[in-house]
Design a protein around this motif. Sequence first.
Motif, short mmCIF file in Angstrom:
data_model
loop_
_atom_site.label_atom_id
_atom_site.label_comp_id
_atom_site.label_asym_id
_atom_site.label_seq_id
_atom_site.Cartn_x
_atom_site.Cartn_y
_atom_site.Cartn_z
N VAL A 69 0.81 -1.22 0.00
CA VAL A 69 0.00 0.00 0.00
C VAL A 69 0.85 1.28 0.00
O VAL A 69 1.78 1.41 0.78
N PHE A 135 -2.42 -8.19 4.22
CA PHE A 135 -1.27 -8.33 3.33
C PHE A 135 -1.62 -8.93 1.97
O PHE A 135 -0.82 -9.66 1.39
N GLY A 144 -4.46 -5.71 -12.34
CA GLY A 144 -5.59 -5.58 -13.27
C GLY A 144 -5.91 -6.86 -14.02
O GLY A 144 -6.65 -6.83 -15.00
N LYS A 145 -5.36 -7.98 -13.57
CA LYS A 145 -5.60 -9.25 -14.26
C LYS A 145 -6.52 -10.17 -13.49
O LYS A 145 -6.56 -11.37 -13.73
N LEU A 147 -6.34 -11.25 -10.48
CA LEU A 147 -5.68 -12.22 -9.59
C LEU A 147 -6.16 -12.04 -8.15
O LEU A 147 -6.28 -13.01 -7.40
N ALA A 148 -6.47 -10.79 -7.77
CA ALA A 148 -6.91 -10.55 -6.38
C ALA A 148 -8.14 -11.39 -6.02
O ALA A 148 -8.15 -12.03 -4.97
N GLN A 166 -16.65 -16.60 8.56
CA GLN A 166 -16.70 -15.14 8.54
C GLN A 166 -15.30 -14.57 8.32
O GLN A 166 -14.31 -15.19 8.72
N GLY A 167 -15.23 -13.41 7.72
CA GLY A 167 -13.96 -12.72 7.51
C GLY A 167 -14.01 -11.32 8.08
O GLY A 167 -15.10 -10.75 8.29
#
Length: 397
Positions: A69, A135, A144-145, A147-148, A166-167
């Motif tokens: 970040v 992280f 932008g592919k 992957l996230a 839950q997250g």
Amino acid sequence: AYKFWQTQPVPQFGEEGKKLEEGPLKIQTVEEIDKEPQPLVAGFDWVTVDLNDDGEMKEVYELLNGHYVEDDEAMFRFNYIPEVLRWAMMAPGWQRKYHIGVRATESRKLVAFISAVPVNIRVRNKTFTTSEVNFLCVHKKLRGKRLAPVLIKEVTRISNLDGVWQGLYTAGVVLPRPVSTCRYYHRALNWPKLHGCGFSPLPPGSKPQYQVRKYAVPDGTATKGLRPMRETDVDAVVSLLTRYLARFDMAPEFTAEEAKHWFLPKKDVKQVIWSYVVEDNDKNITDFFSFFCVESSIIKNNEVLRVAYLFYYATEAGLTTTPDKPALKARLNALIHDALILAKKAKLDVFNALSLMDNGLFLEQQKFGGGDGQLHYYLFNYRANPIAGGVNAKNQL
Ligand code: YNC
Ligand code: MG
């Protein structure tokens, strides 16, 4: 918009307003969960990273140091040293399978990462286990592919296989749909350095020496009975903190083991966490505060800023049966003033705090100024009504 997030069990925009019954959005069983990860595009492999291995730790450090970040103007980037990464990702309940990486098949280079640790969180009157995700990082050349989303689905799958549904996560970006939003506040400790790197402008009509004088702090702390927290204080701190956090709508629950991990300094080369208690004449622990340090690289000149983040605190002054705001305000101002003095002694350059917990009672008086940054708090697969000042202070990481 939100092609990925609209497919996930999170509250969507446009559903807000009405007061809702709080709880999980989607109920599943472990049997329904895929036993294998989703395949990656050709040329990339899933791995788990061994943070106990110095070489692999260094790879995570280098990925984050180069690609994690940045602020909006790309002046600073978090510099997570191994001590901080161990503290954040190897908390009680950690497992290696939650340190998820992607490597390029040919070069074996680590190009993406996501992690989680288990955290028990209380939202109003309900407590549940979450995977606290942190992280998430994709190498700049692979952005932008999409992957996230693949990384997020993988950490969800691993959590689900452990029976965690839950997250909990924070981000500077707006996603469907924050449960709480906080603002960052900054308090200069080393004004000349902050000014020199572009963080603190000189206010119109002021002079550098006025700014230095404004932010000067005494050499020694003032609170009677203040001393560093020791291992023998853990149970007393957990008791005090649990009672204090009960005043807020959302808060983590700490076991003694977790409190020990999160609050007591390790025998590391570089100290990450500072914790103090006030012990009264009867040997009762009446107050507690903590702050941690994460360095930020100053991108233009490769120097580092040592940034303190206010972590958890608690005081008996907030626990009187009839909430006595003036007493609480006075006590918190005294404690945070001492925290600033101790942070300055530890050679930290700036002290950050969020608009959460009781911070509104001291931010202005202690000369914190509002920053540009916001931090949005999210719950995954949990419907909750909005919360003012979400309190998982650790999520500043
Ligand atoms: C973000 N920060 O909206 P839509 S915070 C979540 N958190 O999806 P692509 C994010 N989602 O809009 P890129 C996100 N940032 O189409 C973006 N997204 O629905 C969403 N930056 O994916 C985005 N680290 O791969 C979009 O984007 C989709 O290549 C686009 O990668 C994104 O750790 C990223 O800020 C952030 O490294 C990895 O930009 C990359 O751009 C990067 O095409 C710098 O992704 C570092 C950075 C994020 C720090 C963090 C918390 C992450 C939480 C993830 C969600 C966890 C959910 C709970 C799971 C467990 C559940 C259980 C049980
Ligand atoms: Mg991508």
